[in-house]
Design a protein around this motif. Structure first.
Motif, PDB file in Angstrom:
ATOM      1  N   ALA A  73      46.836  61.036  86.552  1.00  0.00           N
ATOM      2  CA  ALA A  73      45.589  60.286  86.785  1.00  0.00           C
ATOM      3  C   ALA A  73      45.884  58.973  87.498  1.00  0.00           C
ATOM      4  CB  ALA A  73      44.884  60.027  85.460  1.00  0.00           C
ATOM      5  N   PHE A  74      46.936  58.274  87.071  1.00  0.00           N
ATOM      6  CA  PHE A  74      47.274  56.993  87.693  1.00  0.00           C
ATOM      7  C   PHE A  74      47.666  57.187  89.163  1.00  0.00           C
ATOM      8  CE2 PHE A  74      48.821  55.571  83.234  1.00  0.00           C
ATOM      9  CZ  PHE A  74      47.515  55.306  82.861  1.00  0.00           C
ATOM     10  N   LEU A  75      48.478  58.207  89.443  1.00  0.00           N
ATOM     11  CA  LEU A  75      48.899  58.452  90.820  1.00  0.00           C
ATOM     12  C   LEU A  75      47.720  58.837  91.713  1.00  0.00           C
ATOM     13  CD1 LEU A  75      52.271  60.369  90.287  1.00  0.00           C
ATOM     14  CD2 LEU A  75      51.978  58.183  91.459  1.00  0.00           C
ATOM     15  N   THR A  76      46.785  59.609  91.162  1.00  0.00           N
ATOM     16  CA  THR A  76      45.607  59.999  91.940  1.00  0.00           C
ATOM     17  C   THR A  76      44.789  58.780  92.333  1.00  0.00           C
ATOM     18  OG1 THR A  76      45.490  62.158  90.834  1.00  0.00           O
ATOM     19  CG2 THR A  76      43.485  61.371  91.913  1.00  0.00           C
ATOM     20  N   ILE A  77      44.520  57.924  91.356  1.00  0.00           N
ATOM     21  CA  ILE A  77      43.734  56.718  91.639  1.00  0.00           C
ATOM     22  C   ILE A  77      44.476  55.817  92.606  1.00  0.00           C
ATOM     23  CG2 ILE A  77      42.716  54.645  90.619  1.00  0.00           C
ATOM     24  CD1 ILE A  77      42.308  56.325  88.046  1.00  0.00           C
ATOM     25  N   ALA A  79      46.654  56.643  94.946  1.00  0.00           N
ATOM     26  CA  ALA A  79      46.566  57.195  96.300  1.00  0.00           C
ATOM     27  C   ALA A  79      45.188  56.964  96.895  1.00  0.00           C
ATOM     28  CB  ALA A  79      46.895  58.686  96.283  1.00  0.00           C
ATOM     29  N   LEU A  80      44.138  57.148  96.090  1.00  0.00           N
ATOM     30  CA  LEU A  80      42.776  56.979  96.594  1.00  0.00           C
ATOM     31  C   LEU A  80      42.487  55.528  96.964  1.00  0.00           C
ATOM     32  CD1 LEU A  80      40.782  59.352  94.207  1.00  0.00           C
ATOM     33  CD2 LEU A  80      41.355  59.726  96.623  1.00  0.00           C
ATOM     34  N   THR A  81      43.048  54.575  96.216  1.00  0.00           N
ATOM     35  CA  THR A  81      42.834  53.167  96.581  1.00  0.00           C
ATOM     36  C   THR A  81      43.453  52.857  97.942  1.00  0.00           C
ATOM     37  OG1 THR A  81      44.844  52.374  95.446  1.00  0.00           O
ATOM     38  CG2 THR A  81      42.793  52.425  94.161  1.00  0.00           C
ATOM     39  N   HIS A  82      44.531  53.534  98.281  1.00  0.00           N
ATOM     40  CA  HIS A  82      45.163  53.296  99.579  1.00  0.00           C
ATOM     41  C   HIS A  82      44.427  54.002 100.709  1.00  0.00           C
ATOM     42  CE1 HIS A  82      48.191  51.546  97.027  1.00  0.00           C
ATOM     43  NE2 HIS A  82      48.741  51.025  98.097  1.00  0.00           N
ATOM     44  N   GLY A 101      44.592  49.361  92.506  1.00  0.00           N
ATOM     45  CA  GLY A 101      45.874  50.032  92.679  1.00  0.00           C
ATOM     46  C   GLY A 101      46.952  49.443  91.786  1.00  0.00           C
ATOM     47  N   ALA A 102      46.993  48.099  91.709  1.00  0.00           N
ATOM     48  CA  ALA A 102      47.980  47.447  90.847  1.00  0.00           C
ATOM     49  C   ALA A 102      47.735  47.769  89.381  1.00  0.00           C
ATOM     50  CB  ALA A 102      47.936  45.938  91.066  1.00  0.00           C
ATOM     51  N   PHE A 103      46.463  47.859  89.017  1.00  0.00           N
ATOM     52  CA  PHE A 103      46.077  48.153  87.632  1.00  0.00           C
ATOM     53  C   PHE A 103      46.691  49.477  87.177  1.00  0.00           C
ATOM     54  CE2 PHE A 103      42.997  49.153  84.246  1.00  0.00           C
ATOM     55  CZ  PHE A 103      42.899  47.929  83.610  1.00  0.00           C
ATOM     56  N   VAL A 104      46.517  50.530  87.998  1.00  0.00           N
ATOM     57  CA  VAL A 104      47.043  51.845  87.595  1.00  0.00           C
ATOM     58  C   VAL A 104      48.551  51.933  87.823  1.00  0.00           C
ATOM     59  CG1 VAL A 104      44.863  53.066  87.874  1.00  0.00           C
ATOM     60  CG2 VAL A 104      46.386  52.834  89.842  1.00  0.00           C
TER      61      VAL A 104
END
Length: 402
Positions: A73-77, A79-82, A101-104
């Motif tokens: 879940a963290f990696l998905t979010i 990637a999406l923020t980028h 992005g930093a949060f996750v």
């Protein structure tokens, strides 16, 4: 070392590249979004703030998730923020994506640390953490200059797309190597919260924050120090940064192999090395043949503290490591924030760049001062020690002769 630990290190490399690369992209971003350089610099500060609060919140919020599901879940979010950052033309949206992005990323660090420790086993926890932290070190050596080159030749958005692709590869690595289902050592909220009441844990956090601040107060001002005081041409800066990164990788690799057996001894040697290198830098900022080795020494000895402080936290936390690891990530980011802030105060007051060396040495001395306190606490009679401190006491005994 299980293959999964190295793939978690790859994930840290992907996300760590994003953390670092904006330092080389600020002019391009400022011009494209029509904002000032200081405003673009807030994109870096916002990332640090996101990491500071993200680790404990997400570690707590996903405590009952499987670690595999949380990391995916963290990696998905992330990637999406980028992807969103690469597509936006709004400074405000880009700022929001940096915080998210930093949060996750902080949440991933916390969960990946516990996962790597569990996969490697208690006898190799420091080696496992050196692999994870090594991902960030390689991001310093490879990711930062690569992101800068992409930004300069293909536009800053290309660097964001590259991080999104790397994150997708890390996602695939987690899918293929991390077991499904919940860990056999399922985190229990009550036990996790009780572990946080251990004063030894907060002493370890102080070591983490102070040692990190000692490195970052110097690293943050290396470029102007080298050009304005040491007298080197700007073209030497990438070379010296690369040498700093190589030194950091060597330090973290050696420390990863010594910290499991002698965590306190490793910390004493590493912090002593930081103090010596920082003092040399403060005394010789105008002498290139002394200043450059001193900078490399700061990287080598400074990063060598990382596996030791992480191993210490996991030893104290015992069977309740998740929140403990998360707060240690926050402690790192306190050091990342406070170190450069102190350096900025000194420079604004009119001190020369040698001041960052003296401040780095002072912070390292304070970090070293936490070691006798920790040894004294772990040296208490067995009946008076928290259960999680027993392994630490055994490690301390090999140094003190107890």
């Amino acid at each position: 070392m299980p293959r999964a630990v190295y793939l978690l290190g790859l994930a840290i490399f992907a996300q760590g590249t994003s953390e670092l690369m904006l330092a080389g992209l600020l002019p391009e971003i400022a011009t494209d979004l029509n904002v000032s350089i200081p405003a673009a610099g807030l994109l870096i500060s916002s990332f640090a703030v996101g990491m500071l609060v993200g680790a404990p919140i997400l570690a707590f919020g996903t405590l009952r998730w499987s670690r595999r599901a949380a990391m995916l879940a963290f990696l998905t979010i992330f990637a999406l923020t980028h992807v969103a950052g690469a597509l936006t033309s709004s400074y405000g949206v880009l700022l929001a994506t940096r915080v998210a992005g930093a949060f996750v990323y902080a949440g991933f660090w916390a969960v990946a640390s516990v996962t790597a420790i569990e996969l490697a086993g208690p006898e190799a926890r420091a080696r496992a953490m050196s692999v994870l932290a090594g991902g960030l070190t390689v991001a310093t050596i490879v990711g930062l200059p690569a992101g800068t080159l992409l930004g300069q030749h293909l536009g800053w958005r290309s660097a964001f797309w590259a991080v999104a692709v790397l994150s997708a590869l890390a996602f695939a690595g987690v899918v293929t190597t991390i077991p499904r289902g919940r860990s056999a050592n399922t985190p229990q909220l009550g036990r996790e919260l009780r572990s946080m009441a251990n004063p030894q844990l907060w002493l370890a956090y102080a070591t983490t924050a102070l040692s990190t601040g000692a490195i970052l107060v110097i690293f943050s001002y290396l470029a102007p120090l080298l050009t304005e005081t040491t007298g080197l041409a700007a073209g030497w800066i990438p070379v010296i940064l690369a040498l700093y990164g190589v030194g950091a990788l060597i330090g973290i690799t050696i420390s990863g192999r010594t910290s499991d057996r002698r965590p306190f001894g490793t910390l004493v040697v590493s912090l002593g090395g930081v103090i010596a290198a920082a003092v040399l830098l403060a005394l010789a900022t105008g002498t290139p043949w002394l200043a450059v080795p001193a900078i490399i020494g700061v990287g080598t000895f400074g990063f060598a503290t990382n596996p030791a402080v992480n191993s210490r936290v996991f030893t104290i936390a015992g069977s309740a490591p998740t929140l403990a690891a998360a707060f240690n990530i926050s402690a790192f980011n306190i050091g990342i924030t406070v170190g450069p802030w102190l350096g900025g105060l000194a420079l604004a007051a009119g001190a020369g760049y040698s001041a960052v060396g003296w401040i780095g040495a002072a912070l390292a001395v304070l970090a070293l001062g936490t070691i006798p306190l920790a040894l004294r606490a772990t040296g208490r009679p067995r009946a008076e020690r928290p259960a999680g401190d027993q392994a630490a006491y055994e490690s301390a005994s090999s140094i003190t002769g107890a």
